[in-house]
Motif scaffolding. Structure first.
Motif: not given
Length: 288
Positions: A3-6, A8-9, A125-126, A128-129
């Motif tokens: 999933g994505l970390t902060d 990454d976002v 999930n990607l 949503k993040k």
């Protein structure tokens, strides 16, 4: 992929794209490629590719047939060929599997394996993040990249929304995409500069069926940064980020499954876009 970390976002928001490894396993990639081989084996070549043309008027009809085939492909699975793959009788002069540029635009709706990947928990999930609340799927494509060069462009030129910034591409490498076989290149941060060109449907009964408003800017080559990605990895592409790919100069192919999603909450989909939802296929929700 966990999933994505902060970070990454943040990177996606700052640069307008993000490369992530391991969205799909090698086996999942191979399954999609095998299924595509079956589809190609059984494909019906469209009539406008099969016809022999002689006069300018005939050529125009061919172009019109091709344009119509494209503009009505949003809710179908259709075949788009490289130039020069047919002889004047409409027979293949290259192996079928090397003749195609792409197949689109509703694999996500009608092909179970592609549908499963599109709606997979990992993809959900990607998204949503990244904060999407009511994402819908606009279109999907399988891209072969035999030799095709992708000139600099922004996806929002073709998939326009009000406000801008509601469209994202999900670009999944089914084989390694490296410098030699035509990986994507981006201008980091260019998604903050709006768009200068839009492709629109022309009024009913006129030809060509689409036209461009505005012009693509000239971009300095030095601004582009390569984004190689391993088999099974994914590139998330902001609708306004400027990107391109160079020619595939290798013997290796570069198969990709890609689809576009839109945050539909408080968003107007332009009625002038070439792609329009239909009764048969309204834009499906990603979170199902």
């Amino acid at each position: 992929m966990d999933g994505l970390t902060d970070q990454d976002v943040q990177k996606y928001q700052d640069e307008g794209y993000l490369v992530l490894d391991g969205l799909l396993s090698p086996e999942e990639c191979d399954a999609l490629r095998d299924r595509m081989s079956e589809i190609i084996e059984r494909m019906d070549v469209p009539e406008h590719c099969r016809t022999q043309f002689s006069t300018d008027h005939d050529e125009q009809l061919k172009t019109q047939g091709s344009a119509d085939y494209f503009i009505t492909s949003g809710d179908k699975i259709r075949f788009f060929f490289e130039k020069g793959v047919f002889d004047d009788k409409g027979e293949f002069i290259v192996p079928k599997e090397h003749s195609l540029n792409k197949i689109g635009h509703a694999l996500h709706a009608y092909e179970p394996l592609f549908k499963a990947v599109t709606h997979s928990p990992k993809v959900q999930n990607l998204v949503k993040k990244l904060g999407l609340i009511y994402p819908v799927i606009l279109q999907s494509m399988y891209i072969f990249k035999v030799q095709f060069i992708l000139t600099p462009h922004q996806d929002a030129t073709f998939l326009s929304t009000q406000p801008l910034g509601r469209v994202m591409g999900v670009w999944i490498a089914l084989e390694d995409a490296a410098l030699e076989n035509g990986c994507l290149w981006f201008i980091p941060g260019s998604h903050n500069n709006g768009i200068t060109r839009r492709m629109v449907r022309t009024p009913k009964g006129t030809f060509p069926l689409t036209d461009f408003i505005g012009r693509e800017k000239d971009y300095d080559d030095k601004l582009f940064v390569p984004a190689p990605v391993k088999k099974g990895g994914v590139v998330l592409i902001h609708g306004q980020v400027v990107h391109r790919s160079a020619a595939n100069t290798s013997d290796a192919s570069r198969h990709v499954y890609t689809f576009h999603i839109m945050e539909s909450q408080n968003t107007i989909w332009s009625p002038e876009n070439w792609l329009q939802p239909t009764e048969e296929l309204p834009f499906p929700s990603l979170y199902t």
